[in-house]
Design an enzyme around this catalytic site. Structure first.
Site, PDB file in Angstrom:
ATOM      1  N   SER A  59      31.131 -65.773-120.400  1.00 34.28           N
ATOM      2  CA  SER A  59      31.957 -64.678-120.912  1.00 34.28           C
ATOM      3  C   SER A  59      31.088 -63.481-121.313  1.00 34.28           C
ATOM      4  CB  SER A  59      32.770 -65.157-122.113  1.00 34.28           C
ATOM      5  OG  SER A  59      31.899 -65.561-123.156  1.00 34.28           O
ATOM      6  N   THR A 101      32.297 -76.608-116.271  1.00 32.23           N
ATOM      7  CA  THR A 101      33.689 -77.048-116.482  1.00 32.23           C
ATOM      8  C   THR A 101      34.157 -77.931-115.331  1.00 32.23           C
ATOM      9  OG1 THR A 101      34.509 -75.000-115.517  1.00 32.23           O
ATOM     10  CG2 THR A 101      34.405 -75.078-117.917  1.00 32.23           C
ATOM     11  N   CYS A 115      15.726 -90.465-139.103  1.00 28.86           N
ATOM     12  CA  CYS A 115      14.493 -90.977-138.509  1.00 28.86           C
ATOM     13  C   CYS A 115      14.033 -92.198-139.314  1.00 28.86           C
ATOM     14  CB  CYS A 115      13.451 -89.866-138.597  1.00 28.86           C
ATOM     15  SG  CYS A 115      11.817 -90.303-138.018  1.00 28.86           S
ATOM     16  N   CYS A 137      13.019 -85.252-135.435  1.00 30.97           N
ATOM     17  CA  CYS A 137      13.079 -85.438-136.885  1.00 30.97           C
ATOM     18  C   CYS A 137      12.579 -84.149-137.552  1.00 30.97           C
ATOM     19  CB  CYS A 137      12.197 -86.615-137.301  1.00 30.97           C
ATOM     20  SG  CYS A 137      12.014 -86.731-139.091  1.00 30.97           S
ATOM     21  N   ASN A 193      32.956 -65.128-112.259  1.00 27.97           N
ATOM     22  CA  ASN A 193      33.575 -65.660-113.477  1.00 27.97           C
ATOM     23  C   ASN A 193      35.089 -65.569-113.340  1.00 27.97           C
ATOM     24  OD1 ASN A 193      32.611 -66.669-116.097  1.00 27.97           O
ATOM     25  ND2 ASN A 193      34.006 -65.130-116.915  1.00 27.97           N
ATOM     26  N   HIS A 241      19.535 -71.777-125.099  1.00 25.45           N
ATOM     27  CA  HIS A 241      20.131 -72.376-126.303  1.00 25.45           C
ATOM     28  C   HIS A 241      19.724 -73.830-126.519  1.00 25.45           C
ATOM     29  CE1 HIS A 241      23.386 -69.024-126.014  1.00 25.45           C
ATOM     30  NE2 HIS A 241      22.288 -68.612-126.602  1.00 25.45           N
TER      31      HIS A 241
HETATM   32  P1  CNA Z   1      32.198 -69.228-122.741  1.00 24.58           P
HETATM   33  O1  CNA Z   1      32.214 -68.111-123.709  1.00 24.58           O
HETATM   34  O2  CNA Z   1      33.044 -70.407-123.021  1.00 24.58           O
HETATM   35  O3  CNA Z   1      32.650 -68.598-121.336  1.00 24.58           O
HETATM   36  C1  CNA Z   1      32.779 -69.377-120.191  1.00 24.58           C
HETATM   37  C2  CNA Z   1      33.302 -68.486-119.067  1.00 24.58           C
HETATM   38  O4  CNA Z   1      33.307 -69.264-117.883  1.00 24.58           O
HETATM   39  C3  CNA Z   1      34.723 -67.993-119.299  1.00 24.58           C
HETATM   40  O5  CNA Z   1      34.736 -66.582-119.244  1.00 24.58           O
HETATM   41  C4  CNA Z   1      35.540 -68.603-118.133  1.00 24.58           C
HETATM   42  O6  CNA Z   1      36.411 -67.673-117.537  1.00 24.58           O
HETATM   43  C5  CNA Z   1      34.472 -68.973-117.139  1.00 24.58           C
HETATM   44  N1  CNA Z   1      34.780 -70.190-116.381  1.00 24.58           N
HETATM   45  C6  CNA Z   1      35.119 -71.397-116.867  1.00 24.58           C
HETATM   46  N2  CNA Z   1      35.242 -72.287-115.870  1.00 24.58           N
HETATM   47  C7  CNA Z   1      35.005 -71.589-114.720  1.00 24.58           C
HETATM   48  C8  CNA Z   1      34.991 -71.958-113.348  1.00 24.58           C
HETATM   49  N3  CNA Z   1      35.237 -73.188-112.958  1.00 24.58           N
HETATM   50  N4  CNA Z   1      34.726 -70.984-112.433  1.00 24.58           N
HETATM   51  C9  CNA Z   1      34.470 -69.695-112.829  1.00 24.58           C
HETATM   52  N5  CNA Z   1      34.453 -69.312-114.119  1.00 24.58           N
HETATM   53  C10 CNA Z   1      34.713 -70.252-115.051  1.00 24.58           C
HETATM   54  O7  CNA Z   1      30.734 -69.761-122.453  1.00 24.58           O
HETATM   55  P2  CNA Z   1      29.341 -68.962-122.448  1.00 24.58           P
HETATM   56  O8  CNA Z   1      28.382 -69.832-121.765  1.00 24.58           O
HETATM   57  O9  CNA Z   1      29.500 -67.562-122.002  1.00 24.58           O
HETATM   58  O10 CNA Z   1      29.050 -68.897-124.013  1.00 24.58           O
HETATM   59  C11 CNA Z   1      27.851 -69.199-124.461  1.00 24.58           C
HETATM   60  C12 CNA Z   1      27.826 -70.484-125.299  1.00 24.58           C
HETATM   61  C13 CNA Z   1      28.709 -71.587-124.814  1.00 24.58           C
HETATM   62  C14 CNA Z   1      26.455 -71.031-125.178  1.00 24.58           C
HETATM   63  O11 CNA Z   1      25.855 -70.986-126.419  1.00 24.58           O
HETATM   64  C15 CNA Z   1      26.572 -72.467-124.707  1.00 24.58           C
HETATM   65  O12 CNA Z   1      25.625 -73.276-125.315  1.00 24.58           O
HETATM   66  C16 CNA Z   1      27.939 -72.864-125.088  1.00 24.58           C
HETATM   67  N6  CNA Z   1      28.535 -74.017-124.354  1.00 24.58           N
HETATM   68  C17 CNA Z   1      27.810 -74.756-123.488  1.00 24.58           C
HETATM   69  C18 CNA Z   1      28.378 -75.816-122.821  1.00 24.58           C
HETATM   70  C19 CNA Z   1      27.545 -76.623-121.855  1.00 24.58           C
HETATM   71  O13 CNA Z   1      26.344 -76.760-122.049  1.00 24.58           O
HETATM   72  N7  CNA Z   1      28.151 -77.148-120.802  1.00 24.58           N
HETATM   73  C20 CNA Z   1      29.719 -76.132-123.035  1.00 24.58           C
HETATM   74  C21 CNA Z   1      30.455 -75.355-123.954  1.00 24.58           C
HETATM   75  C22 CNA Z   1      29.836 -74.291-124.600  1.00 24.58           C
END
Ligand code: CNA
Length: 238
Positions: free
Chosen positions: A190, A27, A149, A128, A212, A120
Site C-alpha cells: 500500500s 496473500t 530464554c 533473548c 497492486n 522489517h
Molecule cells: P498492506 O498495507 O497490507 O498493503 C498490502 C497491499 O497489497 C494492499 O494495497 C493490497 O491491495 C495489495 N494486495 C493484496 N493482495 C494482493 C494480490 N494478491 N495481488 C495484488 N495486490 C495485492 O501491506 P504493506 O506491505 O504495504 O505494509 C507494510 C507492513 C505490512 C509491513 O510492515 C509488513 O511487515 C506487514 N505485513 C507483512 C506480512 C507478511 O510478511 N506476509 C503480512 C501482513 C503484514
C-alpha cells in the site's frame, strides 16, 4: 501495447531488476495482509493493530503483544507462490539483483531468493534480549505467555515494531540496490508505511512498475501501473 506486453518487454530488456515487495505478495500463499478488506486492520481487536505492534505497547503489555503476535503475525507452514518463485528464478538467471521486502514471513528465501533485504526483519529469527541466544519461530509459537530464554531473559522476534528504527546495513544495501536498478517492480504494498515506502524515491530509471490490487499514493509517480492480482500478472511473465 497492452500493460502485460509492456511489462514483458521491459523485463526481457532489463538485467538489474529490483523488486520492492509488501504483504500483498504473500496473500496468495494464504497470509492475510494488513490493509485489504479481509486484512488484519479490518478485524476487531481490543486495541488497533498499529498500537499492539508498537514498541511502547510491547514494553507496557508484553503478554497481550505475544498473544496477538502468535495468533496473527506468526505465519508458519506457508509456501511461496508464483510471484515469489518467478522473482527467485530471475535472480538465478542473472536478471534480478535484489528483493527489498517489507515482509517478515521468509517466503522470498523459501522460494530460493538469495539477495533479500528484509526492511522489517523476520519472524524466523528470535533473540533473548538479555544474553542474545537465538530461538526459532516454532519456539515462540509453542511457548506460553512471554517466551523466556534459559537465562530468564525475554525472547523477542527480530521484527521491526512501529516506533523502532530500521537496521542501518539493511537500509544501505536496499538503497544501493534500488539506485543501481534498471527496473524497479513495486508489488503488493500500500506504500503507506514509512520510512520503507519512501525508499522507492531513490530509483533513478524510467521503468518503475507498480503492481497492486488497490490504488497507492505513488500511482501517479510510476511509469506503468497494474491494478491486478499478482498471481494473474506473474503467471504471464517469462
Ligand atoms: P498492506 O498495507 O497490507 O498493503 C498490502 C497491499 O497489497 C494492499 O494495497 C493490497 O491491495 C495489495 N494486495 C493484496 N493482495 C494482493 C494480490 N494478491 N495481488 C495484488 N495486490 C495485492 O501491506 P504493506 O506491505 O504495504 O505494509 C507494510 C507492513 C505490512 C509491513 O510492515 C509488513 O511487515 C506487514 N505485513 C507483512 C506480512 C507478511 O510478511 N506476509 C503480512 C501482513 C503484514
Amino acid at each position: 501495447m497492452d500493460e502485460i506486453e509492456t511489462l514483458k518487454k521491459w523485463v526481457s530488456e532489463s538485467n538489474h531488476i529490483v523488486a520492492f515487495t509488501g504483504a500483498g505478495v504473500s496473500t496468495e500463499s494464504g497470509i492475510p495482509d494488513f490493509r485489504s478488506v479481509d486484512g488484519l486492520y479490518n478485524q476487531k481487536f481490543d486495541y488497533p493493530p498499529e498500537t499492539i505492534i508498537s514498541h511502547s505497547f510491547f514494553l507496557r503489555n508484553p503478554d497481550y503483544f505475544y498473544r496477538f503476535y502468535r495468533e496473527k503475525m506468526l505465519p508458519l507452514g506457508f509456501e511461496p507462490n508464483i510471484t515469489h518463485k518467478v522473482l527467485a528464478r530471475w535472480e538465478e538467471e542473472g536478471k534480478l539483483s535484489a528483493v527489498v521486502t517489507q515482509n517478515i514471513d521468509g517466503l522470498h528465501q523459501k522460494a530460493g531468493s538469495k539477495h533479500v533485504y528484509e526492511l522489517h526483519g523476520s519472524v524466523l529469527r528470535n533473540y533473548c534480549t538479555r544474553c542474545g541466544k537465538f530461538y526459532s519461530a516454532e519456539f515462540v509459537k509453542n511457548s506460553e505467555g512471554i517466551p523466556r530464554c534459559t537465562c530468564g531473559g525475554m525472547v523477542k522476534p527480530d521484527v521491526v515494531l512501529y516506533e523502532e528504527g530500521l537496521d542501518q546495513k539493511t537500509i544501505e544495501g536496499s538503497l544501493r540496490a534500488i539506485r543501481q536498478a534498471d527496473m524497479l517492480i513495486v508489488a503488493g504494498t500500500s506504500l503507506t508505511v514509512y520510512p520503507a515506502a519512501g525508499f522507492i524515491n531513490d530509483y533513478r530509471g524510467n521503468r518503475l512498475v507498480l503492481i497492486n490490487r488497490d490504488e497507492t499514493p505513488y500511482d501517479h509517480y510510476a511509469d506503468l501501473v497494474l491494478h491486478r492480482s499478482l498471481g494473474e500478472v506473474f503467471s504471464q511473465l517469462p
